[in-house]
Design an enzyme around this catalytic site. Structure first.
Site, PDB file in Angstrom:
ATOM      1  N   SER A  45       0.822  -1.218   0.000  1.00  0.00           N
ATOM      2  CA  SER A  45       0.000   0.000   0.000  1.00  0.00           C
ATOM      3  C   SER A  45       0.849   1.258   0.000  1.00  0.00           C
ATOM      4  CB  SER A  45      -0.938   0.003   1.211  1.00  0.00           C
ATOM      5  OG  SER A  45      -1.920  -0.983   1.055  1.00  0.00           O
ATOM      6  N   THR A  73      -1.422   4.312   3.346  1.00  0.00           N
ATOM      7  CA  THR A  73      -2.108   5.100   2.314  1.00  0.00           C
ATOM      8  C   THR A  73      -2.206   6.587   2.681  1.00  0.00           C
ATOM      9  OG1 THR A  73      -3.356   3.145   1.667  1.00  0.00           O
ATOM     10  CG2 THR A  73      -4.195   5.264   0.896  1.00  0.00           C
TER      11      THR A  73
HETATM   12 ZN   LIG Z   1      -2.508  -5.251   2.416  1.00  0.00          ZN
END
Ligand SMILES: [Zn+2]
Length: 477
Positions: A102, A155
């Protein structure tokens, strides 16, 4: 005859060349991103809301659609959006591999540059790449970040800051205080508070007090969030990740939709230059790692509820671009058909996932992640059976699977979350909802983007195009 045929082929070849030349010229005029350069400003939205489902690709969104229709008796807004407004498809690969984490995916989507896995918006040559949130700040826009994980998870961090590791949580929180996001909502109170005061910080600092001192309103439960009137908001609702929708206490922890509504209320005040808001559901990814169909289903519904809130806001503020997307696929999610048992390999002994199978997910009352925590490292066979009987009514744990849990052996090398993945296989055998891995895959992800600037996000593209186009829209206004 041969001559005629040759002449006809020559004319066809010339025609093909002319068409190709026109297409190339048109593309050159439009620029690589698909919009005539002069139109970017006119098409640039004042506000941007990005609803981000970590680990979600087309198969997951579609699972959200049919389970919502059948079990919730509610239309699924996200797939309706894809149908009505068109879609983009993003290649998700990072620098140096084909499967991303991510951090690298978020970095590409936030900066337009590929980075290595584990890195936050720092390119392989060591340069800090400008992030979407940094660009928005520089333009005088307000910014907001929401995650159902910790607010400093990969993120939201990749969209905001530059760091050589996603793991140095204390330093990431320091960078948030420097960046000053107007709204920051989610889990992760642990790295805002020092050791001895309920936190994990080793420098003795109280970062919640630091935000409060700079004028942020601080909230810590659903009622406080709903009552909040501040234009700057810090809400930390859990020490670490927030709970799964399947088992959460909604008085304590707000839903993704409630957090989105709270953020939009704060950000739309004192907003002459617009705002950029990122709203992430991380539970969709965690459920994928666990191979947890029931938790995934409810996390997808929660995401769809947040999409509804964003689209409602867009109706009253049409100068808003709403983007719904994910960063990569998690779990190799494969609703399929399977044999009812191994007594016969005949197709007559086969079942297909259908309404009867997804109805089996509804009575499940515990996430597989919590099941693994409850069973601990040395579960007895009796403890495993008791947990399945209580929280997974209608499911039968086969002896081979029980044995794997008791002996703590994975299904395969690709399935490192032993208890979660094995219980996921139990659910798969009776529902047909199988999983190819406990990790991420290279499947491209979908993008739906209604509103001004939406053309930039259609078609088959790289995740760096997504970042470049987002920055282009922010820079243009
Ligand atoms: Zn993941």
């Amino acid at each position: 005859m041969n001559f005629l045929k040759h002449a006809r082929e020559s004319r066809l070849a010339m025609l093909r060349f002319a068409v190709a030349a026109i297409v190339v010229c048109a593309l050159a005029l439009m620029g690589c991103a698909g919009l005539p350069v002069g139109e970017t400003k006119a098409q640039s939205p004042k506000n941007i809301v990005i609803i981000f489902a970590d680990g979600v690709a087309a198969t997951q969104w579609d699972f959200g659609r049919y389970t919502s229709n059948v079990l919730r008796r509610q239309p699924f807004v996200t797939t309706e959006l894809f149908r009505d407004k068109g879609i983009g498809l993003l290649i998700s690969s990072p620098h140096g591999a084909y499967v991303t984490d991510s951090a690298a995916a978020g970095s590409a989507m936030a900066t337009g540059f590929k980075v290595d896995n584990g890195i936050l918006s720092v390119t392989p040559d060591g340069k800090s790449a400008r992030t979407v949130m940094q660009a928005a700040k520089a333009k005088g826009k307000r910014i907001g970040l929401i995650s159902t994980a910790t607010v400093y998870d990969a993120t939201p961090a990749a969209f905001s800051m530059n760091a050589k590791s996603r793991r140095d949580s204390q330093a990431l929180v320091d960078k948030y205080l420097a960046l000053e996001p107007d709204v920051l909502l989610g889990g992760g109170a642990d790295y805002f508070l020092p050791v001895g005061a309920g936190g994990k910080r080793k420098d003795g600092k109280d970062m919640i007090a630091a935000f409060r001192g700079k004028g942020w309103q601080v909230v810590s439960n659903t009622a406080e969030l709903k009552a909040a009137t501040g234009v700057k908001l810090l809400g930390l609702f859990a020490d670490e990740d927030m709970d799964f929708d399947i088992e959460s206490d909604r008085a304590k922890e707000p839903t993704m939709a409630e957090m989105t509504a709270g953020a939009l209320k704060a950000l739309s005040q004192a907003n002459p230059n617009g705002f950029v808001l990122l709203v992430e559901n991380e539970n969709t990814d965690t459920a994928g790692h666990a191979n947890d169909a029931a938790a995934l289903m409810r996390a997808l519904w929660a995401t769809d509820d947040a999409v509804k809130v964003a689209l409602d806001f867009q109706r009253s503020s049409p100068d808003t671009l709403v983007i719904v997307t994910g960063d990569h696929e998690t779990g190799g999610f494969s609703p399929t058909y399977a044999l009812k048992d191994l007594s016969s390999l005949s197709s007559s002994n086969r079942f297909y996932i259908g309404d009867a199978q997804i109805k089996m997910l509804e009575p499940i009352t515990m996430s597989l992640t919590t099941a693994a925590e409850k069973l601990g490292k040395k579960p007895s066979a009796e403890a495993v059976d008791a947990l399945v009987a209580k929280h997974f009514p209608g499911f039968k744990l086969d002896a081979d699977l029980r044995d794997l849990i008791v002996k703590q052996k994975p299904l395969e090398r690709s399935h490192a979350y032993v208890v979660q993945n094995v219980l996921g296989r139990m659910v798969a055998r009776q529902t047909g909802i199988y999983w190819g891995t406990g990790g991420h895959t290279s499947e491209p992800v979908l993008v739906g983007a209604p509103g001004p600037g939406s053309d930039l996000f259609r078609g088959y593209r790289d995740n760096t195009d997504f970042g470049r186009n987002l920055l282009r829209l922010i820079d243009a206004r």
